[in-house]
Design a protein around this motif. Structure first.
Motif, PDB file in Angstrom:
ATOM      1  N   ILE A   2       0.865  -1.190   0.000  1.00 42.29           N
ATOM      2  CA  ILE A   2       0.000   0.000   0.000  1.00 42.29           C
ATOM      3  C   ILE A   2       0.903   1.242   0.000  1.00 42.29           C
ATOM      4  CG2 ILE A   2      -2.111  -0.965   0.970  1.00 42.29           C
ATOM      5  CD1 ILE A   2      -1.117  -0.090   3.742  1.00 42.29           C
ATOM      6  N   PRO A   3       1.597   1.512  -1.123  1.00 52.23           N
ATOM      7  CA  PRO A   3       2.553   2.629  -1.152  1.00 52.23           C
ATOM      8  C   PRO A   3       1.926   3.989  -0.880  1.00 52.23           C
ATOM      9  CG  PRO A   3       2.113   1.805  -3.368  1.00 52.23           C
ATOM     10  CD  PRO A   3       1.523   0.808  -2.423  1.00 52.23           C
ATOM     11  N   ASN A   4       0.642   4.115  -1.135  1.00 54.78           N
ATOM     12  CA  ASN A   4      -0.028   5.398  -0.907  1.00 54.78           C
ATOM     13  C   ASN A   4      -0.817   5.411   0.397  1.00 54.78           C
ATOM     14  OD1 ASN A   4      -0.214   7.980  -2.006  1.00 54.78           O
ATOM     15  ND2 ASN A   4      -2.255   7.607  -2.840  1.00 54.78           N
ATOM     16  N   GLY A   5      -0.564   4.417   1.241  1.00 55.17           N
ATOM     17  CA  GLY A   5      -1.280   4.325   2.504  1.00 55.17           C
ATOM     18  C   GLY A   5      -2.654   3.718   2.335  1.00 55.17           C
TER      19      GLY A   5
ATOM     20  N   CYS B 121      -7.207  -2.362  -3.410  1.00 55.92           N
ATOM     21  CA  CYS B 121      -7.502  -1.099  -2.720  1.00 55.92           C
ATOM     22  C   CYS B 121      -8.647  -0.343  -3.398  1.00 55.92           C
ATOM     23  CB  CYS B 121      -6.247  -0.231  -2.708  1.00 55.92           C
ATOM     24  SG  CYS B 121      -6.475   1.401  -1.957  1.00 55.92           S
ATOM     25  N   HIS B 122      -9.582   0.158  -2.593  1.00 55.39           N
ATOM     26  CA  HIS B 122     -10.707   0.910  -3.125  1.00 55.39           C
ATOM     27  C   HIS B 122     -10.448   2.417  -3.164  1.00 55.39           C
ATOM     28  CE1 HIS B 122     -11.139   1.251   1.197  1.00 55.39           C
ATOM     29  NE2 HIS B 122     -12.020   2.227   1.056  1.00 55.39           N
ATOM     30  N   GLU B 123      -9.286   2.842  -2.614  1.00 52.30           N
ATOM     31  CA  GLU B 123      -9.039   4.274  -2.480  1.00 52.30           C
ATOM     32  C   GLU B 123      -8.099   4.849  -3.531  1.00 52.30           C
ATOM     33  OE1 GLU B 123      -9.074   5.438   2.060  1.00 52.30           O
ATOM     34  OE2 GLU B 123      -7.838   3.641   1.781  1.00 52.30           O
ATOM     35  N   PHE B 124      -6.973   4.160  -3.803  1.00 52.74           N
ATOM     36  CA  PHE B 124      -5.906   4.762  -4.599  1.00 52.74           C
ATOM     37  C   PHE B 124      -5.490   3.869  -5.759  1.00 52.74           C
ATOM     38  CE2 PHE B 124      -5.177   5.954  -0.078  1.00 52.74           C
ATOM     39  CZ  PHE B 124      -5.550   7.290  -0.165  1.00 52.74           C
TER      40      PHE B 124
ATOM     41  N   ASP C  63     -12.410  -8.972  -6.410  1.00 62.16           N
ATOM     42  CA  ASP C  63     -12.887  -7.606  -6.584  1.00 62.16           C
ATOM     43  C   ASP C  63     -11.659  -6.729  -6.775  1.00 62.16           C
ATOM     44  OD1 ASP C  63     -13.785  -5.013  -6.317  1.00 62.16           O
ATOM     45  OD2 ASP C  63     -14.737  -5.303  -4.368  1.00 62.16           O
ATOM     46  N   PHE C  64     -11.480  -6.221  -7.991  1.00 65.97           N
ATOM     47  CA  PHE C  64     -10.263  -5.476  -8.318  1.00 65.97           C
ATOM     48  C   PHE C  64     -10.438  -3.965  -8.208  1.00 65.97           C
ATOM     49  CE2 PHE C  64      -9.555  -9.653  -9.835  1.00 65.97           C
ATOM     50  CZ  PHE C  64      -8.183  -9.847  -9.786  1.00 65.97           C
ATOM     51  N   ASN C  65     -11.647  -3.512  -8.020  1.00 67.57           N
ATOM     52  CA  ASN C  65     -11.903  -2.075  -7.839  1.00 67.57           C
ATOM     53  C   ASN C  65     -11.347  -1.222  -8.977  1.00 67.57           C
ATOM     54  OD1 ASN C  65     -13.538  -1.529  -5.513  1.00 67.57           O
ATOM     55  ND2 ASN C  65     -11.877  -2.341  -4.252  1.00 67.57           N
ATOM     56  N   PHE C  66     -11.217  -1.804 -10.160  1.00 68.45           N
ATOM     57  CA  PHE C  66     -10.858  -0.991 -11.329  1.00 68.45           C
ATOM     58  C   PHE C  66     -11.693  -1.408 -12.534  1.00 68.45           C
ATOM     59  CE2 PHE C  66      -6.903  -3.932 -11.707  1.00 68.45           C
ATOM     60  CZ  PHE C  66      -7.554  -4.844 -12.530  1.00 68.45           C
ATOM     61  N   THR C  67     -11.764  -0.506 -13.507  1.00 75.19           N
ATOM     62  CA  THR C  67     -12.370  -0.813 -14.795  1.00 75.19           C
ATOM     63  C   THR C  67     -11.253  -1.066 -15.801  1.00 75.19           C
ATOM     64  OG1 THR C  67     -12.448   1.511 -15.486  1.00 75.19           O
ATOM     65  CG2 THR C  67     -14.344   0.664 -14.245  1.00 75.19           C
ATOM     66  N   SER C  68     -11.621  -1.397 -17.005  1.00 69.90           N
ATOM     67  CA  SER C  68     -10.632  -1.771 -18.018  1.00 69.90           C
ATOM     68  C   SER C  68      -9.784  -0.595 -18.490  1.00 69.90           C
ATOM     69  CB  SER C  68     -11.342  -2.403 -19.220  1.00 69.90           C
ATOM     70  OG  SER C  68     -12.292  -1.508 -19.771  1.00 69.90           O
TER      71      SER C  68
END
Length: 269
Positions: free
Chosen positions: A132-135, A162-165, A192-197
Motif C-alpha cells: 500500500i505505497p499510498n497508505g 484497494c478501493h481508495e488509490f 474484486d479489483f476495484n478498477f475498470t478496463s
C-alpha cells in the motif's frame, strides 16, 4: 460441533482417496467469486446473508469459491448474528460442506477482515500481504494450490484490491504477478479489483492474463447488485495455459452490493 468437523474431515479424506485411486484428472472446473459485504445484507442492515449465500453455493456446487470482504470473529458480525461473533468463511464452510480458508488483511473490530476461499478439492493454502505505497487499508492475496489428480495442479488466487488509490492497485497487481510467478502450472486469479478496463492495473494484468468475461464475449457489470453500472469483479486466466472457457455468468442476486461471477473452464493440456 466437534463430531461434525470429524465427520467432514473423514468425508473429505474418503472422497480424496477415491478421487486419487481412480486416476481421473479433473479437467473442467466450476469457479465462483463473490464480494459478500462481510456477511450482512447491505440493503437491510442488521440482516445476515450467510444462509442465502450458502444456499446459492449449494445449488451451483462450484469446485472453488473466492470470497471478498470476509469478517472473522469481529464485533460487527454480532449485528446480524444472535449467537455472537461469527467466523464467516468457516460458517460458510460448515453450511456448504466445503473446506474454508482465510487470509487476513487487517485487524478489525476485535477480529479479522480479509479474503476467503472455499474448496471441494484438496488444496495447499498460502496467504500474502499486498503493498500500500499510498497508505490506506491493507490488502491480502489468498492462494490455493489445487490437486486435480495425476499430478495436475491449478493455482487459484483471490484478492480484493484497494478501493481508495489507483497507485495502490497498480502496486498490488505487480506484487500479485510476482507472487504467482513462483507457482508452477495453470493459474487463475479472481476477486474484486476495484478498477475498470481503463485503469493501468488492468493493462498490467492483461500482459500475462486473459480477462475471462471479455474473452468469452459480452462482459456484464457487477456493481452494484441493484444498479450494476460498472464491472470490477473479474476472473483472469494465465495466458501460458491452454484453456477452454465453457461459460461465464454474472448471477442476478442481491445478497450483497456486488453480483457474484461464475465461470466454467476446462484445461486442454
Amino acid at each position: 460441533m466437534k463430531k461434525f468437523y470429524l465427520f467432514l474431515l473423514f468425508a473429505m479424506i474418503s472422497d480424496f482417496a477415491v478421487f486419487a485411486q481412480s486416476g481421473i484428472v479433473k479437467k473442467e472446473i466450476t469457479l465462483m467469486t463473490y464480494n459478500i459485504y462481510h456477511g450482512e445484507d447491505p440493503y437491510n442492515p442488521g440482516t445476515g446473508n450467510i444462509r442465502e449465500i450458502a444456499d446459492l453455493i449449494n445449488n451451483i456446487k462450484p469446485d472453488l469459491v473466492a470470497l471478498q470482504e470476509v469478517d472473522s470473529m469481529t464485533n460487527r458480525t454480532k449485528n446480524f448474528n444472535r449467537e455472537g461473533k461469527m467466523d464467516v468463511v468457516h460458517e460458510l464452510g460448515k453450511l456448504t460442506g466445503m473446506t474454508p480458508f482465510f487470509a487476513k488483511a487487517i485487524d478489525f473490530s476485535e477480529g479479522g477482515y480479509g479474503e476467503g476461499i472455499l474448496s471441494r478439492l484438496p488444496v495447499t493454502f498460502h496467504a500474502y500481504s499486498l503493498p500500500i505505497p499510498n497508505g490506506g487499508e491493507e490488502r491480502s492475496l489468498a492462494v490455493a494450490s489445487v490437486d486435480l489428480g495425476n499430478g495436475k495442479t491449478i493455482t487459484f488466487a483471490a484478492t480484493h484490491l484497494c478501493h481508495e488509490f489507483a497507485e495502490n492497485r497498480t502496486a498490488q497487481v505487480v506484487a500479485i504477478k510476482n507472487i504467482l510467478s513462483e507457482f508452477k502450472g495453470a493459474k487463475v486469479l479472481t476477486g474484486d479489483f476495484n478498477f475498470t478496463s481503463e485503469e493501468t492495473g488492468y493493462s498490467i494484468l492483461s500482459e500475462d492474463f486473459l480477462d475471462v468475461a471479455l474473452k468469452h464475449g459480452n462482459p456484464q457489470n457487477t456493481y452494484s447488485s441493484k444498479d450494476p453500472k460498472i464491472r470490477i469483479d473479474y476472473f483472469w486466466l494465465e495466458k501460458e495455459t491452454d484453456w477452454e472457457i465453457v461459460s461465464v455468468e454474472v448471477l442476478d442476486v442481491e445478497y450483497s452490493d456486488h453480483k457474484p461471477v461464475l465461470i466454467k473452464v476446462r484445461l486442454l493440456n
